[in-house]
Scaffold this active site. Structure first.
Site, PDB file in Angstrom:
ATOM      1  N   GLN A 135       3.730  99.691  14.603  1.00  0.00           N
ATOM      2  CA  GLN A 135       4.141  99.892  15.353  1.00  0.00           C
ATOM      3  C   GLN A 135       5.236 100.306  14.800  1.00  0.00           C
ATOM      4  O   GLN A 135       6.219  98.743  14.965  1.00  0.00           O
ATOM      5  CB  GLN A 135       3.861  99.829  16.115  1.00  0.00           C
ATOM      6  CG  GLN A 135       3.895 100.308  17.484  1.00  0.00           C
ATOM      7  CD  GLN A 135       3.936  99.393  19.030  1.00  0.00           C
ATOM      8  OE1 GLN A 135       4.206  97.875  18.813  1.00  0.00           O
ATOM      9  NE2 GLN A 135       4.137 100.154  19.994  1.00  0.00           N
ATOM     10  N   GLU A 253      -1.638 100.932  23.450  1.00  0.00           N
ATOM     11  CA  GLU A 253      -1.258  99.322  23.346  1.00  0.00           C
ATOM     12  C   GLU A 253      -1.389  97.835  24.752  1.00  0.00           C
ATOM     13  O   GLU A 253      -2.206  97.277  24.279  1.00  0.00           O
ATOM     14  CB  GLU A 253       0.180  99.329  23.257  1.00  0.00           C
ATOM     15  CG  GLU A 253       0.372  97.730  22.182  1.00  0.00           C
ATOM     16  CD  GLU A 253       2.308  97.609  22.350  1.00  0.00           C
ATOM     17  OE1 GLU A 253       3.016  98.725  22.774  1.00  0.00           O
ATOM     18  OE2 GLU A 253       2.380  97.234  21.037  1.00  0.00           O
TER      19      GLU A 253
HETATM   20  C1  LIG Z   1       4.116  88.399  18.677  1.00  0.00           C
HETATM   21  C2  LIG Z   1       5.175  90.101  18.907  1.00  0.00           C
HETATM   22  C3  LIG Z   1       5.077  91.646  18.148  1.00  0.00           C
HETATM   23  C4  LIG Z   1       5.776  92.628  18.529  1.00  0.00           C
HETATM   24  N1  LIG Z   1       5.834  93.661  17.383  1.00  0.00           N
HETATM   25  C5  LIG Z   1       5.847  94.657  17.727  1.00  0.00           C
HETATM   26  C6  LIG Z   1       5.439  95.924  16.910  1.00  0.00           C
HETATM   27  O1  LIG Z   1       4.110  94.932  16.416  1.00  0.00           O
HETATM   28  N2  LIG Z   1       6.364  95.946  16.879  1.00  0.00           N
HETATM   29  C7  LIG Z   1       7.593  96.711  18.072  1.00  0.00           C
HETATM   30  O2  LIG Z   1       8.012  97.956  18.212  1.00  0.00           O
HETATM   31  N3  LIG Z   1       7.759  96.045  18.530  1.00  0.00           N
HETATM   32  C8  LIG Z   1       6.906  94.336  18.573  1.00  0.00           C
HETATM   33  N4  LIG Z   1       7.427  93.533  19.372  1.00  0.00           N
HETATM   34  C9  LIG Z   1       8.247  93.472  20.308  1.00  0.00           C
HETATM   35  C10 LIG Z   1       8.416  93.499  21.593  1.00  0.00           C
HETATM   36  O3  LIG Z   1       7.315  94.973  22.372  1.00  0.00           O
HETATM   37  C11 LIG Z   1       9.827  93.389  22.411  1.00  0.00           C
HETATM   38  O4  LIG Z   1       9.961  91.522  22.303  1.00  0.00           O
HETATM   39  C12 LIG Z   1       9.430  93.250  23.718  1.00  0.00           C
HETATM   40  O5  LIG Z   1       9.397  94.927  24.334  1.00  0.00           O
HETATM   41  C13 LIG Z   1      11.205  92.418  24.992  1.00  0.00           C
HETATM   42  O6  LIG Z   1      12.240  93.650  24.183  1.00  0.00           O
HETATM   43  P1  LIG Z   1      12.795  92.506  23.138  1.00  0.00           P
HETATM   44  O7  LIG Z   1      12.149  91.555  22.536  1.00  0.00           O
HETATM   45  O8  LIG Z   1      14.153  93.799  22.924  1.00  0.00           O
HETATM   46  O9  LIG Z   1      13.870  91.383  25.108  1.00  0.00           O
HETATM   47  P2  LIG Z   1      14.436  92.495  26.138  1.00  0.00           P
HETATM   48  O10 LIG Z   1      13.740  93.955  25.937  1.00  0.00           O
HETATM   49  O11 LIG Z   1      15.919  91.792  25.161  1.00  0.00           O
HETATM   50  O12 LIG Z   1      14.299  91.673  27.151  1.00  0.00           O
HETATM   51  C14 LIG Z   1      14.813  90.573  27.155  1.00  0.00           C
HETATM   52  C15 LIG Z   1      14.174  89.462  28.775  1.00  0.00           C
HETATM   53  O13 LIG Z   1      14.678  90.611  29.717  1.00  0.00           O
HETATM   54  C16 LIG Z   1      13.964  91.215  30.500  1.00  0.00           C
HETATM   55  N5  LIG Z   1      14.110  92.450  31.516  1.00  0.00           N
HETATM   56  C17 LIG Z   1      14.697  93.876  29.976  1.00  0.00           C
HETATM   57  N6  LIG Z   1      14.361  94.776  30.632  1.00  0.00           N
HETATM   58  C18 LIG Z   1      13.797  94.644  32.188  1.00  0.00           C
HETATM   59  C19 LIG Z   1      13.916  95.642  33.426  1.00  0.00           C
HETATM   60  N7  LIG Z   1      13.868  96.342  33.062  1.00  0.00           N
HETATM   61  N8  LIG Z   1      13.700  94.833  34.541  1.00  0.00           N
HETATM   62  C20 LIG Z   1      13.515  93.371  34.339  1.00  0.00           C
HETATM   63  N9  LIG Z   1      13.385  92.504  33.588  1.00  0.00           N
HETATM   64  C21 LIG Z   1      13.575  93.591  31.817  1.00  0.00           C
HETATM   65  C22 LIG Z   1      12.775  91.282  30.063  1.00  0.00           C
HETATM   66  O14 LIG Z   1      11.549  90.873  30.473  1.00  0.00           O
HETATM   67  C23 LIG Z   1      12.860  90.412  29.055  1.00  0.00           C
HETATM   68  O15 LIG Z   1      12.387  88.678  29.844  1.00  0.00           O
HETATM   69  C24 LIG Z   1       6.533  92.416  19.225  1.00  0.00           C
HETATM   70  C25 LIG Z   1       6.808  90.779  19.645  1.00  0.00           C
HETATM   71  C26 LIG Z   1       6.039  90.174  19.629  1.00  0.00           C
HETATM   72  C27 LIG Z   1       6.953  88.829  20.805  1.00  0.00           C
END
Ligand SMILES: Cc1cc2nc3c(=O)[nH]c(=O)nc-3n(C[C@H](O)[C@H](O)[C@H](O)COP(=O)(O)OP(=O)(O)OC[C@H]3O[C@@H](n4cnc5c(N)ncnc54)[C@H](O)[C@@H]3O)c2cc1C
Length: 430
Positions: A135, A253
């Site tokens: 994905q 998902e």
């Molecule tokens: C093991 C693992 C596998 C993954 N696999 C995939 C994959 O196969 N494909 C893919 O596309 N992605 C994948 N991901 C990515 C995952 O979807 C993202 O890490 C997740 O959506 C969070 O995005 P970010 O890491 O950019 O954090 P951010 O969006 O930068 O968030 C940082 C912090 O801010 C908080 N936050 C952000 N926005 C808000 C809001 N509007 N309200 C309240 N709090 C908020 C979050 O809760 C978090 O605590 C994976 C992640 C992990 C850990």
């Protein structure tokens, strides 16, 4: 097996599935389960040819029983009917495909939005585990706010030229195809300028670089795309409607990560509750006994919620926001459960003999079933470390709470000043 979906009864489905398993599983497998001979079954499971098994399971339709039969995978069953098939497969511990992202998210998206050509091209390979999917949504600058992503796709005749970077892409290093969301129009608000593609991960210009996690595994990756050409026939859904297609993937998902398949709390890896209860049946510390009882209660609640969601789907409804309820519960419950597992392990949870923590080489493909029965201290430690990702992957718990607030409780939408601005005018860091 040809199943006449509207006519078939639960008993017939169970009988047909069991007859198929009797025919296909190694001799003695069914008897070993019936007599609870775990050692004998374990030997047979270790000896089975996993790839060959997945092909047979997929071609017979049992890997994806709700998928339409005419595309070479699936049995065209309703979710309610499929439950009877899955109950038998689960009871007899039939190995299942590792292709969780492809089967749980890619297939349902293609079935909902794909062209006939795409359904014929992709569904069989997904169901047989021959073509692993990944994905390609998250980017360094767009995770929770995935609609803000920057990867660009520019049209060139019958093709699109894609340039950008994705991150945290689970199994990209073994994937044949990726579900890619890219920006095709930067002049409109962020949700409106996206399109959805199936990316050939072997196309020139795709560069996959593994990222090592706290467990030592390299389960996910960075993916760089440099002028990658994608035929327009691999666009899924209308141009500019990529967000709606992506929502289908994301809804599925959450269901996949919520434990809905097993109905229980075992979908996200680590030590399963029933194995903990068996392993520590004689624990005398009242605090530990209390925590085990609490875990049992939470597991039951997740099962009941998943049952409610399954009943909703049985009545024909699509995956809805209730997936966010169990995704949230499941992630937080599993972290508590894995913490309990390591606490119960005592000193053995900090040191173990034999192999290092990480899963090596080809075992990665069999990861889901390799950990399914093992209860060694090493795997408990690994489960504890891996569980730290549960509240981030598939959408963070904070984001799940936002969705529940807005879509289930009907609270006002979270303010987002960038929502109506053309994407190119939204301030962002370089
Ligand atoms: C093991 C693992 C596998 C993954 N696999 C995939 C994959 O196969 N494909 C893919 O596309 N992605 C994948 N991901 C990515 C995952 O979807 C993202 O890490 C997740 O959506 C969070 O995005 P970010 O890491 O950019 O954090 P951010 O969006 O930068 O968030 C940082 C912090 O801010 C908080 N936050 C952000 N926005 C808000 C809001 N509007 N309200 C309240 N709090 C908020 C979050 O809760 C978090 O605590 C994976 C992640 C992990 C850990």
């Amino acid at each position: 097996m040809a199943v006449d979906a509207p006519e078939v009864t639960a008993e017939q489905l169970r009988d047909q599935t069991l007859a198929w398993l009797h025919e296909q599983l190694p001799p003695g497998w069914i008897e070993a389960i019936d007599s609870d001979d775990r050692e004998r079954w374990g030997e047979m499971r270790a000896a089975i040819d996993y790839d060959d098994w997945c092909t047979r399971l997929g071609e017979a339709g049992y890997a994806t029983p709700t998928w339409p039969q005419e595309y070479g995978a699936g049995l065209s069953l309703t979710p309610g009917q499929a439950k009877h098939v899955n109950d038998v497969l689960n009871h007899y511990k039939a190995p299942r495909p590792f292709n969780i992202i492809g089967i749980g998210m890619g297939g349902p998206t293609i079935i909902t939005w794909g062209t006939e050509e795409q359904k014929h091209k992709f569904l069989r390979g997904l169901a047989t585990n021959e073509e692993i999917w990944c994905q390609l949504f998250s980017e360094p600058g767009a995770g929770s706010d995935v609609a803000g992503l920057s990867t660009r796709a520019v049209r060139d005749g019958d093709e699109w030229i894609v340039t950008g970077q994705k991150v945290w892409t689970t199994v990209a290093h073994i994937a044949r195809y990726g579900m890619l969301v890219a920006r095709t129009n930067p002049d409109v608000p962020k949700h409106k300028g996206l399109s959805y593609f199936v990316l050939d991960m072997q196309a020139p210009g795709v560069d996959v670089r593994p990222l090592v996690q706290i467990t030592g595994d390299a389960e996910f990756n960075e993916v760089f795309m440099e002028e990658v050409r994608i035929p327009d026939s691999m666009r899924v859904g209308p141009e500019g409607e990529g967000w709606r297609v992506a929502v289908t993937t994301l809804m599925n998902e959450r269901v996949a990560l919520s434990g809905a398949g097993s109905l229980g709390g075992e979908a996200v890896g680590g030590s399963a509750l029933d194995r903990l209860l068996t392993r520590h049946a004689d624990v005398t510390d009242p605090r530990m006994r209390q925590r085990l009882a609490q875990a049992y209660i939470e597991n039951r609640l997740i099962r009941l919620n998943n049952q409610r969601a399954a009943d909703r789907r049985k009545s024909g409804a699509e995956a809805g926001p209730e997936g966010s309820i169990t995704k949230l519960m499941q992630a937080e419950y599993n972290q508590r459960l894995q913490k309990l597992a390591i606490d119960l392990e005592g000193a053995r949870g900090m040191a173990w003999e034999g192999r290092e923590l990480r899963l090596a080489g080809t075992e990665e493909r069999g990861m889901a079933w390799m950990t399914a029965e093992s209860d060694a201290s090493r795997d408990i430690a690994r489960g504890f470390l891996r569980a730290q990702a549960n509240t981030i992957e598939g959408g963070t718990s904070n984001v799940m709470r936002n969705i529940l607030g807005e879509r289930v409780l009907g609270l006002p939408k979270e303010p987002d000043s960038s929502r109506e601005l053309p994407w190119k005018d939204v301030p962002r860091s370089a």
